[in-house]
Structure formats: structure tokens, C-alpha cells
Design a protein around this motif. Structure first.
Motif, PDB file in Angstrom:
ATOM      1  N   HIS A   1       0.835  -1.208   0.000  1.00  0.00           N
ATOM      2  CA  HIS A   1       0.000   0.000   0.000  1.00  0.00           C
ATOM      3  C   HIS A   1       0.870   1.259   0.000  1.00  0.00           C
ATOM      4  N   ILE A   2       1.866   1.281   0.875  1.00  0.00           N
ATOM      5  CA  ILE A   2       2.744   2.452   0.949  1.00  0.00           C
ATOM      6  C   ILE A   2       3.489   2.630  -0.363  1.00  0.00           C
ATOM      7  N   ALA A   3       4.047   1.559  -0.891  1.00  0.00           N
ATOM      8  CA  ALA A   3       4.793   1.646  -2.153  1.00  0.00           C
ATOM      9  C   ALA A   3       3.911   2.196  -3.265  1.00  0.00           C
ATOM     10  N   LYS A   4       2.687   1.703  -3.368  1.00  0.00           N
ATOM     11  CA  LYS A   4       1.778   2.182  -4.415  1.00  0.00           C
ATOM     12  C   LYS A   4       1.429   3.649  -4.235  1.00  0.00           C
ATOM     13  N   LYS A   5       1.145   4.049  -2.999  1.00  0.00           N
ATOM     14  CA  LYS A   5       0.818   5.453  -2.719  1.00  0.00           C
ATOM     15  C   LYS A   5       1.981   6.388  -3.055  1.00  0.00           C
ATOM     16  N   CYS A   6       3.201   5.867  -2.945  1.00  0.00           N
ATOM     17  CA  CYS A   6       4.401   6.661  -3.217  1.00  0.00           C
ATOM     18  C   CYS A   6       4.874   6.513  -4.668  1.00  0.00           C
ATOM     19  N   ASN A   7       4.127   5.740  -5.462  1.00  0.00           N
ATOM     20  CA  ASN A   7       4.523   5.456  -6.851  1.00  0.00           C
ATOM     21  C   ASN A   7       5.923   4.865  -6.934  1.00  0.00           C
ATOM     22  N   ARG A   8       6.193   3.945  -6.033  1.00  0.00           N
ATOM     23  CA  ARG A   8       7.494   3.258  -5.965  1.00  0.00           C
ATOM     24  C   ARG A   8       7.265   1.757  -5.937  1.00  0.00           C
TER      25      ARG A   8
ATOM     26  N   ALA B   1      10.022  -3.213  -3.363  1.00  0.00           N
ATOM     27  CA  ALA B   1      11.432  -3.374  -2.993  1.00  0.00           C
ATOM     28  C   ALA B   1      12.004  -2.066  -2.435  1.00  0.00           C
ATOM     29  N   TRP B   2      11.591  -0.944  -3.009  1.00  0.00           N
ATOM     30  CA  TRP B   2      12.036   0.371  -2.511  1.00  0.00           C
ATOM     31  C   TRP B   2      11.608   0.541  -1.055  1.00  0.00           C
ATOM     32  N   TYR B   3      10.301   0.287  -0.783  1.00  0.00           N
ATOM     33  CA  TYR B   3       9.841   0.457   0.591  1.00  0.00           C
ATOM     34  C   TYR B   3      10.443  -0.596   1.516  1.00  0.00           C
ATOM     35  N   HIS B   4      10.593  -1.804   1.034  1.00  0.00           N
ATOM     36  CA  HIS B   4      11.194  -2.854   1.866  1.00  0.00           C
ATOM     37  C   HIS B   4      12.593  -2.434   2.326  1.00  0.00           C
ATOM     38  N   GLY B   5      13.372  -1.842   1.420  1.00  0.00           N
ATOM     39  CA  GLY B   5      14.708  -1.363   1.791  1.00  0.00           C
ATOM     40  C   GLY B   5      14.659  -0.342   2.912  1.00  0.00           C
ATOM     41  N   ILE B   6      13.663   0.526   2.862  1.00  0.00           N
ATOM     42  CA  ILE B   6      13.484   1.517   3.927  1.00  0.00           C
ATOM     43  C   ILE B   6      13.060   0.820   5.213  1.00  0.00           C
ATOM     44  N   SER B   7      12.131  -0.123   5.097  1.00  0.00           N
ATOM     45  CA  SER B   7      11.551  -0.757   6.287  1.00  0.00           C
ATOM     46  C   SER B   7      12.544  -1.584   7.091  1.00  0.00           C
TER      47      SER B   7
ATOM     48  N   GLY C   1      15.877  -0.686   7.106  1.00  0.00           N
ATOM     49  CA  GLY C   1      17.013   0.180   7.388  1.00  0.00           C
ATOM     50  C   GLY C   1      18.146   0.095   6.384  1.00  0.00           C
ATOM     51  N   ARG C   2      17.944  -0.619   5.298  1.00  0.00           N
ATOM     52  CA  ARG C   2      18.980  -0.738   4.276  1.00  0.00           C
ATOM     53  C   ARG C   2      19.043   0.515   3.404  1.00  0.00           C
ATOM     54  N   ARG C   3      17.899   1.157   3.204  1.00  0.00           N
ATOM     55  CA  ARG C   3      17.800   2.365   2.385  1.00  0.00           C
ATOM     56  C   ARG C   3      17.395   3.520   3.305  1.00  0.00           C
ATOM     57  N   VAL C   4      18.075   4.647   3.188  1.00  0.00           N
ATOM     58  CA  VAL C   4      17.751   5.825   3.997  1.00  0.00           C
ATOM     59  C   VAL C   4      16.892   6.761   3.153  1.00  0.00           C
ATOM     60  N   PRO C   5      15.665   7.008   3.594  1.00  0.00           N
ATOM     61  CA  PRO C   5      14.779   7.869   2.807  1.00  0.00           C
ATOM     62  C   PRO C   5      15.185   9.336   2.893  1.00  0.00           C
ATOM     63  N   ASN C   6      15.035  10.049   1.783  1.00  0.00           N
ATOM     64  CA  ASN C   6      15.281  11.491   1.802  1.00  0.00           C
ATOM     65  C   ASN C   6      14.009  12.188   2.304  1.00  0.00           C
ATOM     66  N   VAL C   7      14.057  13.499   2.396  1.00  0.00           N
ATOM     67  CA  VAL C   7      12.941  14.265   2.949  1.00  0.00           C
ATOM     68  C   VAL C   7      11.677  14.056   2.116  1.00  0.00           C
ATOM     69  N   GLU C   8      11.826  14.072   0.811  1.00  0.00           N
ATOM     70  CA  GLU C   8      10.672  13.878  -0.067  1.00  0.00           C
ATOM     71  C   GLU C   8      10.029  12.501   0.159  1.00  0.00           C
ATOM     72  N   SER C   9      10.854  11.478   0.279  1.00  0.00           N
ATOM     73  CA  SER C   9      10.347  10.130   0.520  1.00  0.00           C
ATOM     74  C   SER C   9       9.658  10.031   1.878  1.00  0.00           C
ATOM     75  N   LEU C  10      10.237  10.648   2.887  1.00  0.00           N
ATOM     76  CA  LEU C  10       9.610  10.645   4.207  1.00  0.00           C
ATOM     77  C   LEU C  10       8.227  11.285   4.161  1.00  0.00           C
ATOM     78  N   GLN C  11       8.116  12.376   3.410  1.00  0.00           N
ATOM     79  CA  GLN C  11       6.819  13.052   3.298  1.00  0.00           C
ATOM     80  C   GLN C  11       5.811  12.177   2.555  1.00  0.00           C
ATOM     81  N   MET C  12       6.257  11.498   1.508  1.00  0.00           N
ATOM     82  CA  MET C  12       5.355  10.608   0.773  1.00  0.00           C
ATOM     83  C   MET C  12       4.870   9.465   1.660  1.00  0.00           C
ATOM     84  N   ILE C  13       5.768   8.912   2.457  1.00  0.00           N
ATOM     85  CA  ILE C  13       5.396   7.824   3.363  1.00  0.00           C
ATOM     86  C   ILE C  13       4.423   8.338   4.425  1.00  0.00           C
TER      87      ILE C  13
END
Length: 78
Positions: free
Chosen positions: A21-28, A31-37, A39-51
Motif C-alpha cells: 500500500h505504501i509503495a503504491k501510494k508513493c509510486n514506488r 522493494a524500494w519500501y522494503h529497503g526503507i523498512s 534500514g537498508r535504504r535511507v529515505p530522503n525528505v521527499e520520501s519521508l513526506q510521501m510515506i
């Protein structure tokens, strides 16, 4: 201070929202969200706002809760 990704995941699970759901809402990708979830990927400010938008929360809730407790306490003193 708890890492931001752990706070995001705690909120996500508490709300019963899927990673997909989060990935779709963020148009990502998921795998992108899984990396964030994890701690492998550090989200930037824009990504944090989308989440935050996907979770329907203010982005500030992703950061240390002690800060908001301190602010509320200071408001009571003044």
C-alpha cells in the motif's frame, strides 16, 4: 533515540497498512519500501513526506517521541 525506519514500521503496523500500500501510494516499488523498512535504504525528505502522506500522519511522528513530549511539557510551563 530509535531509528526513523523503526518508527515508520511501528506506525505502519499499528495502522494495519501493508508495505505494498505504501509503495503504491508513493509510486514506488515494494522493494524500494522494503529497503526503507529494514534500514537498508535511507529515505530522503521527499520520501519521508510521501510515506507520511500514505500513512496519513504528520512526518514529525517518525522522529524521536521524546522531542514531542519535551515540547508539550515546555508549553505547559509557559
Amino acid at each position: 533515540m530509535k531509528p526513523v525506519y523503526l518508527n515508520i514500521e511501528e506506525i505502519r503496523m499499528r495502522k494495519g497498512v501493508t508495505k505494498t500500500h505504501i509503495a503504491k501510494k508513493c509510486n514506488r516499488t515494494v522493494a524500494w519500501y522494503h529497503g526503507i523498512s529494514i534500514g537498508r535504504r535511507v529515505p530522503n525528505v521527499e520520501s519521508l513526506q510521501m510515506i507520511a502522506d500514505a500513512l496519513e500522519v504528520d512526518v514529525r511522528v517518525f522522529f524521536d517521541n521524546e522531542l514531542s513530549v519535551t515540547r508539550n511539557y515546555e508549553k505547559q510551563i509557559v
